[in-house]
Design a protein around this motif. Structure first.
Motif, PDB file in Angstrom:
ATOM      1  N   VAL A  67       0.782  -1.172   0.103  1.00 28.50           N
ATOM      2  CA  VAL A  67       0.055  -0.124   0.020  1.00 28.50           C
ATOM      3  C   VAL A  67       0.936   1.216  -0.047  1.00 28.50           C
ATOM      4  O   VAL A  67       1.617   1.509   0.820  1.00 28.50           O
ATOM      5  CB  VAL A  67      -0.832  -0.081   1.474  1.00 28.50           C
ATOM      6  N   ILE A 160      -3.302   5.128  -1.629  1.00 29.31           N
ATOM      7  CA  ILE A 160      -4.053   5.766  -0.986  1.00 29.31           C
ATOM      8  C   ILE A 160      -3.676   7.452  -0.516  1.00 29.31           C
ATOM      9  O   ILE A 160      -2.580   7.250  -0.377  1.00 29.31           O
ATOM     10  CB  ILE A 160      -4.386   5.025   0.455  1.00 29.31           C
ATOM     11  N   GLU A 162      -5.507  11.218   0.756  1.00 30.09           N
ATOM     12  CA  GLU A 162      -6.612  12.146   1.209  1.00 30.09           C
ATOM     13  C   GLU A 162      -6.881  13.616   0.564  1.00 30.09           C
ATOM     14  O   GLU A 162      -5.432  14.147   0.421  1.00 30.09           O
ATOM     15  CB  GLU A 162      -6.698  12.260   2.581  1.00 30.09           C
ATOM     16  N   ALA A 166      -5.943  12.339  -2.731  1.00 29.84           N
ATOM     17  CA  ALA A 166      -7.004  11.584  -3.145  1.00 29.84           C
ATOM     18  C   ALA A 166      -7.421  12.120  -4.598  1.00 29.84           C
ATOM     19  O   ALA A 166      -7.824  11.194  -5.328  1.00 29.84           O
ATOM     20  CB  ALA A 166      -8.297  11.643  -2.262  1.00 29.84           C
ATOM     21  N   ILE A 184      -7.606   3.911  -3.704  1.00 26.78           N
ATOM     22  CA  ILE A 184      -8.378   4.663  -2.344  1.00 26.78           C
ATOM     23  C   ILE A 184      -8.343   6.095  -2.092  1.00 26.78           C
ATOM     24  O   ILE A 184      -7.497   6.533  -1.921  1.00 26.78           O
ATOM     25  CB  ILE A 184      -7.739   3.767  -0.825  1.00 26.78           C
ATOM     26  N   ALA A 266      -9.814   5.375   6.211  1.00 28.05           N
ATOM     27  CA  ALA A 266      -8.705   4.415   6.009  1.00 28.05           C
ATOM     28  C   ALA A 266      -8.855   3.046   6.382  1.00 28.05           C
ATOM     29  O   ALA A 266      -8.684   2.004   5.902  1.00 28.05           O
ATOM     30  CB  ALA A 266      -7.478   5.099   6.417  1.00 28.05           C
ATOM     31  N   ALA A 269     -11.746   1.430   4.394  1.00 29.02           N
ATOM     32  CA  ALA A 269     -11.021   0.922   3.169  1.00 29.02           C
ATOM     33  C   ALA A 269     -10.200  -0.403   3.339  1.00 29.02           C
ATOM     34  O   ALA A 269     -10.396  -1.228   2.441  1.00 29.02           O
ATOM     35  CB  ALA A 269     -10.163   2.067   2.476  1.00 29.02           C
TER      36      ALA A 269
END
Length: 347
Positions: A67, A160, A162, A166, A184, A266, A269
């Motif tokens: 990840v 991932i 935000e 994101a 994500i 998170a 997810a």
């Protein structure tokens, strides 16, 4: 107003007459940080902070998914996402993975997509956008090969991020979907360029129908084009997403803000994408469970079967609690956390 100076614990102990002194402190290590050279990002270096699951050392033949965490520097989002990864080692609610946190140096440039007119963005963001294509090259050509050459990866990668990070996640899914397997996107800044990536998502899907991919998408109570851009993307996913793209949208607008969303979603997810099966066991009579009896042949057979995602029943914890007596020793894939508003991920 009087300002109170904060002192280290050892200093506080010394300030109290007769107080016992703490022993020498030992550092608590969350991961290892490497300074990685990059020619693509204008020759700058990047701090890459990496956390290995406990199984990495315990199972030396095993390989693990990766990840990649945007804004993942040691002083950015790495620590609290690493805490979520560590919590798995206590509750086993999702599969282990290698966490790679990537430091952002000028995130409003390097994670931001190109724009038609940079001037209003420069006034609003105090940075010139447009660095996202180079950042994808850095991930593809420099960082991912480096991680794969030095750690036991299994070829399954997620990204991932935000907010603006994101938006980079969404843009990457639309522009270069084969770069990652799982995407994500937590509260993506889909107001960007008058909601371009929501408005034009259907066209992107038609041009780049990559193979099997998964998208976890969520947003909070932002409103304005932030919300509308997300809804436009969801509409395109609903009507135009390739069948091979499985997706879920969790609407957290009633419970979270843009500032509070990242950590809880998170966790959601990771549980959604990498959730692990569990069993329902009989409770002890000490806590009100049934009397202890010999297990039946059926129960013994259930216990001997390995639980996998394919042979487990999906249900919420509440459903499992209400049907407990019929579920003893059966494999369950519990749907933890908030319920998605819509999507195809659970089909």
């Amino acid at each position: 107003m009087r300002i109170r100076h904060l002192l280290p614990l050892a200093a506080l102990a010394l300030a109290v007459p007769g107080a016992a002194q703490l022993p020498q402190a030992e550092p608590y290590v969350l991961g290892q940080t490497y300074t990685v050279a990059t020619e693509i990002l204008e020759g700058e270096s990047r701090k890459v902070t990496l956390r290995l699951p406990v199984e990495y050392e315990a199972e030396p033949e095993r390989r693990f998914p990766v990840v990649y965490l945007l804004d993942g520097g040691p002083d950015q989002d790495f620590a609290h996402i690493a805490g979520i990864a560590q919590s798995r080692e206590m509750n086993y609610s999702f599969e282990p993975f290698i966490l790679v946190g990537i430091q952002s140096v000028n995130r409003r440039h390097e994670l931001a997509p190109p724009v038609a007119d940079p001037r209003p963005y420069e006034r609003f963001l105090n940075a010139t956008p447009g660095g996202s294509p180079a950042y994808r090259r850095f991930l593809r050509e420099e960082l991912k090969p480096l991680v794969e050459a030095n750690f036991r990866t299994d070829g399954h990668d997620a990204i991932i991020g935000e907010s603006l990070a994101a938006l980079f996640v969404v843009e990457t899914l639309l522009e270069d979907p084969e770069l990652f397997d799982d995407y994500i996107a937590i509260s993506p800044s889909l107001w960007w360029e008058a909601m371009k990536y929501g408005r034009e998502a259907a066209g992107y899907f038609a041009r780049h129908p990559a193979g099997k991919r998964r998208l976890y998408l969520t947003t909070a109570n932002e409103g304005d084009w932030h919300r509308e851009g997300t809804e436009r993307l969801v509409a395109a996913l609903r009507s135009d997403a390739p069948e091979s793209l499985r997706w879920t949208f969790v609407d957290a607008g009633e419970s979270e803000t843009h500032g509070t969303l990242f950590h809880p979603m998170a966790l959601d997810a990771f549980r959604t994408l990498y959730g692990t099966p569990s069993r329902e066991y009989r409770g002890s009579p000490l806590i009100g469970g049934p009397a202890i009896t010999e297990r039946t042949a059926e129960e013994k057979a259930l216990l001997e079967r390995e639980c996998t995602r394919d042979n487990s029943r999906a249900m919420t914890p509440g459903t499992a609690e209400r049907g407990r007596e019929a579920l003893y020793y059966r494999c369950l894939l519990l749907e933890l956390g908030p319920a998605p508003r819509e999507g195809t991920l659970g089909d």
